[in-house]
Scaffold this motif. Structure first.
Motif, mmCIF file in Angstrom:
data_model
loop_
_atom_site.group_PDB
_atom_site.id
_atom_site.type_symbol
_atom_site.label_atom_id
_atom_site.label_comp_id
_atom_site.label_asym_id
_atom_site.label_seq_id
_atom_site.Cartn_x
_atom_site.Cartn_y
_atom_site.Cartn_z
ATOM 1 N N ARG A 1 -18.982 135.391 29.432
ATOM 2 C CA ARG A 1 -19.328 135.876 30.871
ATOM 3 C C ARG A 1 -20.792 135.426 31.415
ATOM 4 O O ARG A 1 -21.142 134.776 32.366
ATOM 5 C CB ARG A 1 -19.172 137.230 31.281
ATOM 6 N N LEU A 2 -21.729 135.724 30.363
ATOM 7 C CA LEU A 2 -23.288 135.641 30.647
ATOM 8 C C LEU A 2 -23.358 133.947 30.500
ATOM 9 O O LEU A 2 -24.263 133.363 31.392
ATOM 10 C CB LEU A 2 -24.171 136.163 29.637
ATOM 11 N N ALA A 3 -22.951 133.312 29.773
ATOM 12 C CA ALA A 3 -22.994 131.836 29.686
ATOM 13 C C ALA A 3 -22.492 131.023 30.823
ATOM 14 O O ALA A 3 -23.216 130.256 31.296
ATOM 15 C CB ALA A 3 -22.275 131.482 28.380
ATOM 16 N N ASP A 4 -21.327 131.663 31.073
ATOM 17 C CA ASP A 4 -20.869 130.957 32.558
ATOM 18 C C ASP A 4 -21.957 131.495 33.851
ATOM 19 O O ASP A 4 -22.119 130.530 34.447
ATOM 20 C CB ASP A 4 -19.331 131.547 32.633
ATOM 21 N N SER A 5 -22.457 132.425 33.927
ATOM 22 C CA SER A 5 -22.754 132.722 35.137
ATOM 23 C C SER A 5 -24.220 132.218 35.235
ATOM 24 O O SER A 5 -24.833 132.054 36.137
ATOM 25 C CB SER A 5 -23.298 134.428 35.314
ATOM 26 N N LEU A 6 -24.672 131.835 33.995
ATOM 27 C CA LEU A 6 -26.064 131.127 34.053
ATOM 28 C C LEU A 6 -26.122 129.705 33.532
ATOM 29 O O LEU A 6 -27.066 129.216 33.218
ATOM 30 C CB LEU A 6 -26.984 131.819 32.877
ATOM 31 N N ASP A 7 -25.021 129.274 33.526
ATOM 32 C CA ASP A 7 -24.766 127.806 33.259
ATOM 33 C C ASP A 7 -25.290 127.359 31.707
ATOM 34 O O ASP A 7 -26.022 126.493 31.702
ATOM 35 C CB ASP A 7 -25.233 126.818 34.211
ATOM 36 N N VAL A 8 -25.000 128.278 30.651
ATOM 37 C CA VAL A 8 -25.647 127.941 29.581
ATOM 38 C C VAL A 8 -24.316 127.676 28.428
ATOM 39 O O VAL A 8 -23.151 128.275 28.491
ATOM 40 C CB VAL A 8 -26.374 129.277 28.927
ATOM 41 N N ASP A 9 -24.522 126.728 27.311
ATOM 42 C CA ASP A 9 -23.452 126.811 26.603
ATOM 43 C C ASP A 9 -22.818 127.733 26.024
ATOM 44 O O ASP A 9 -23.753 128.402 25.033
ATOM 45 C CB ASP A 9 -23.959 125.675 25.541
ATOM 46 N N PRO A 10 -21.726 128.307 25.962
ATOM 47 C CA PRO A 10 -21.443 129.506 25.278
ATOM 48 C C PRO A 10 -21.518 129.244 23.612
ATOM 49 O O PRO A 10 -21.788 130.301 22.975
ATOM 50 C CB PRO A 10 -19.792 129.678 25.702
ATOM 51 N N ALA A 11 -21.218 128.174 23.279
ATOM 52 C CA ALA A 11 -21.251 128.014 21.764
ATOM 53 C C ALA A 11 -22.760 128.247 21.407
ATOM 54 O O ALA A 11 -23.155 128.683 20.170
ATOM 55 C CB ALA A 11 -20.864 126.524 21.308
ATOM 56 N N ARG A 12 -23.997 127.714 21.869
ATOM 57 C CA ARG A 12 -25.292 127.969 21.788
ATOM 58 C C ARG A 12 -25.622 129.562 21.819
ATOM 59 O O ARG A 12 -26.313 130.198 21.153
ATOM 60 C CB ARG A 12 -26.099 127.044 22.388
ATOM 61 N N LEU A 13 -25.034 129.970 22.938
ATOM 62 C CA LEU A 13 -25.358 131.544 23.212
ATOM 63 C C LEU A 13 -24.923 132.392 22.027
ATOM 64 O O LEU A 13 -25.500 133.218 21.484
ATOM 65 C CB LEU A 13 -24.871 131.750 24.329
ATOM 66 N N HIS A 14 -23.666 131.814 21.581
ATOM 67 C CA HIS A 14 -23.040 132.739 20.504
ATOM 68 C C HIS A 14 -23.903 132.595 19.271
ATOM 69 O O HIS A 14 -24.025 133.708 18.533
ATOM 70 C CB HIS A 14 -21.437 132.030 20.258
ATOM 71 N N GLY A 15 -24.168 131.246 18.900
ATOM 72 C CA GLY A 15 -24.915 131.050 17.774
ATOM 73 C C GLY A 15 -26.219 131.877 17.545
ATOM 74 O O GLY A 15 -26.778 132.496 16.732
#
Length: 299
Positions: free
Chosen positions: A253-267
């Protein structure tokens, strides 16, 4: 006015920098704070408690009666970098710096409402406001800056992680270090980051509804800055039957709302949770360590 250091400041400085370095500065802190207030002609209302983890914060009034906050930090905590970041943001999404230069390590900043942070809001609303606030901070860094990079900071943090000897934690630590290595091998962007962004660092203000305080600024990718926010209210996540799935949904949800790659946010979320958990464990904060490492295991 007695400038006694709050207990949280004493504990945090000792944990982060060691008592050998922190102890002498804490012994001098009342004198340093009194001198910083006097040279600026400030009237002290009170010392904020529990306060910050790297500085003493006093709520003060300037000679004209206007409210402000005085932060007194040791040089080894790099208040000069906080000053540089606040100056560059110039009040955009963050507390306003109220003096251009200073002859000491203290910072005079806009007074916010320390008793009202985003943690006072329901979780969904708090995350929404946090996302709107942090995006304002992600700007091009100033020319000739002295900020550390994400790669450099996380390399320093990795050193004690590689030395840990608990066999049960080895797979989790290995996964975190592998994620960090893969993420730093490619840097998609280089923007100014808060460095320690979370709900409790966003306070209510008069000039704007919500403003950020207490940066530990560095430069790198936005996903690193979001990673600490993902685990906010970790104790609530751990206590909830659906905590694991909620944590993973929060990443997306945070990755989507701020246009961030979810895989990088997960890492980065994995690395930062494991690093914080091991640091808490080494400091004897067993409950914090247990929560953080369990959270990391869910990812």
């Amino acid at each position: 006015m007695a400038f006694e250091p709050p207990e949280r400041l004493v504990r945090a400085l000792g944990e982060t920098y060691g008592d050998t370095l922190a102890g002498p500065w804490l012994d001098r802190l009342p004198e340093l704070a009194e001198d910083s207030a006097a040279r600026r002609g400030l009237t002290v209302d009170r010392v904020q408690a529990p306060g910050g983890r790297s500085s003493l914060v006093a709520l003060v009034r300037r000679p004209d009666g206007s409210p402000a906050a005085l932060k007194v930090a040791p040089a080894f905590a790099r208040p000069d970098l906080e000053r540089a970041a606040l100056s560059h943001w110039n009040g955009w999404g963050a507390a306003q710096l109220l003096e251009d230069e200073a002859s000491d390590d203290a910072l005079l900043v806009e007074r916010l409402h320390p008793e009202v942070s985003l943690r006072s809001l329901p979780e969904a609303k708090a995350l929404l406001e946090a996302a709107g606030t942090v995006r304002r901070l992600w700007v091009e860094p100033p020319a000739g800056h002295a900020f550390e990079t994400v790669a450099d900071r996380t390399e320093r943090q990795s050193v004690p992680m590689r030395a840990q000897q608990d066999a049960d934690l080895a797979p989790l630590v290995s996964a975190a270090l592998t994620a960090r290595a893969e993420l730093t091998a490619s840097a998609p962007e280089l923007v100014l980051l808060h460095g320690n962004f979370r709900q409790s660092k966003v306070l209510s203000g008069e000039r704007a509804p919500w403003l950020t305080v207490g940066p530990e600024p560095l430069v790198g990718e936005r996903a690193y800055d979001l990673a600490r926010l993902v685990r906010d209210r970790v104790e609530d996540l751990i206590a909830a039957p659906s905590g694991a799935s909620s944590a993973r949904r929060r990443v997306n949800r945070l990755a989507d709302s701020l246009d961030v790659d979810p895989a990088r946010l997960h890492g980065w979320t994995l690395f930062r949770a494991v690093e914080s958990g091991l640091r808490a464990r080494a400091a004897g904060r067993d409950r914090d360590a247990e929560l953080l490492l369990e959270f990391a295991g869910w990812l």
